[in-house]
Design an enzyme around this catalytic site. Structure first.
Site, short mmCIF file in Angstrom:
data_model
loop_
_atom_site.label_atom_id
_atom_site.label_comp_id
_atom_site.label_asym_id
_atom_site.label_seq_id
_atom_site.Cartn_x
_atom_site.Cartn_y
_atom_site.Cartn_z
N TYR A 52 45.41 32.47 39.22
CA TYR A 52 44.79 32.47 37.90
C TYR A 52 45.80 32.11 36.81
O TYR A 52 46.87 32.72 36.72
CB TYR A 52 44.18 33.84 37.58
CG TYR A 52 42.92 34.18 38.34
CD1 TYR A 52 42.29 33.26 39.17
CD2 TYR A 52 42.33 35.44 38.22
CE1 TYR A 52 41.14 33.58 39.87
CE2 TYR A 52 41.18 35.77 38.90
CZ TYR A 52 40.59 34.84 39.73
OH TYR A 52 39.44 35.17 40.41
N TRP A 203 31.49 38.33 41.59
CA TRP A 203 32.09 37.56 40.50
C TRP A 203 31.02 36.66 39.90
O TRP A 203 30.02 36.36 40.54
CB TRP A 203 33.31 36.78 40.94
CG TRP A 203 33.20 35.76 42.03
CD1 TRP A 203 33.48 35.96 43.36
CD2 TRP A 203 32.84 34.38 41.91
NE1 TRP A 203 33.31 34.78 44.06
CE2 TRP A 203 32.92 33.79 43.19
CE3 TRP A 203 32.49 33.56 40.83
CZ2 TRP A 203 32.65 32.45 43.44
CZ3 TRP A 203 32.21 32.21 41.07
CH2 TRP A 203 32.29 31.68 42.35
N GLY A 280 34.64 38.50 33.30
CA GLY A 280 35.78 37.83 32.68
C GLY A 280 35.46 37.52 31.23
O GLY A 280 35.03 36.41 30.91
#
Length: 320
Positions: A52, A203, A280
């Site tokens: 990431y 996710w 996120g």
């Protein structure tokens, strides 16, 4: 509010803070604000990965755990096996590659261990027994307290579980794409998770932002769908079916006096086998909405309506 991750003894909040945007759309200062707000609200599970932000996400998290929030208040999950150092997605789940990435991750995180370490993706190029041997090494060397996988289908996760079980090491998690627009895990993976005792960590539970309703009237500037950092990230959900689902989520939110994001997160949070959806957040407002979802319990009739409009789809987990 805590849940055990699968049948393990690891307590996690039913919402995880994702860091895929850290080092790109979210700078260090903003990341610090997000982490502080998340922990202050009672959150503890923070998800990151070796690849990431080209490593920046782990480095930023390491800095923050060195001063912004106490390390003991956070359950750190990181992943290995995918890198994008030169802008190209590269997969290496060999024992050598995974071991090297974990040691690099620990250096960035300024810690001698992570609470949860996952193989980031499946690969046909490496024998699964070799990949699982790296997870066994991580646990026996004290570098990881718990281990799991990511983006594994039901049969892949089941085989990984059996290999680790032979070494008396539990596989406690599988991080997969799961949302109202991506319900493939319900066919085989969720039943496997419940039967074997590993938790699902969804996710993109907001379908890459589509379920927030932000794309109902086009692609807003500053969104991930219009970002150069994440080209086509939301593109495959900008279709008629996803629009119908987003409309249904928005209607439910209006009726409940809440936001579409809270409805979508509450729906996936309470699906069988799910431990914690991963959010996120790009802005503090998005994070506040995600945290607010923890207090929302959807009425049965709303759940049934959302189930009907989204209708389960078969297929393998997504990849990122």
């Amino acid at each position: 509010m805590r849940r055990r991750l699968g049948s393990s003894g690891l307590p996690v909040t039913p919402l995880a803070l994702g860091t895929m945007l850290w080092g790109n759309a979210v700078d260090r200062h903003e990341a610090g604000e997000h982490l502080r707000a998340f922990v202050d609200a009672g959150g503890n599970l923070v998800d990151t990965a070796y690849g990431y932000g080209g490593g920046d996400a782990e480095s930023i998290l390491g800095e923050l755990l060195d001063g912004t929030v106490p390390r003991e208040d956070v359950v750190v999950c990181t992943k290995a096996g995918i890198s994008r150092a030169d802008g190209t997605r590269r997969v290496d789940v060999s024992r050598r590659g995974l071991m090297a990435q974990l040691d690099t991750s620990l250096g960035r995180l300024r810690s001698d261990h992570v609470d949860l370490w996952l193989v980031h993706t499946w690969s046909d190029d490496v024998p699964l027994a070799e990949t699982m041997s790296a997870l066994e090494w991580a646990v026996t060397s004290g570098r990881a307290r718990y281990v799991g996988v990511s983006n594994y289908s039901a049969w892949q996760a089941t085989r990984a579980f059996s290999l680790l079980e032979a070494a008396r090491i539990p596989l406690v998690a599988n991080e997969i794409e799961y949302s109202l627009t991506s319900r493939a895990p319900e066919t085989e993976l969720a039943p496997a998770a419940e039967a074997l005792g590993f938790g699902l960590l969804p996710w993109s539970p907001l379908a890459r932002g589509v379920l927030t309703g932000k794309y109902r009237n086009g692609i807003p500037s500053g969104s991930r769908a219009g970002s150069a950092d994440f080209p086509n990230f939301a593109g495959r959900f900008l279709d008629e079916r996803s629009s119908r689902i987003a409309d249904a989520v928005a209607m439910a939110a209006r009726g409940l006096g809440t936001s579409p994001a809270e409805v979508a997160l509450a729906w996936v949070r309470d699906r069988p086998g799910v431990a914690a959806p991963i959010v996120g957040a790009r802005t503090s407002g998005q994070l506040r909405s995600a945290i607010a979802s923890l207090e929302l319990v959807l009425p049965d009739e709303i759940v049934a309506a959302l189930d009907d409009v989204s209708s389960p789809a078969a297929g393998a987990p997504g990849r990122r």
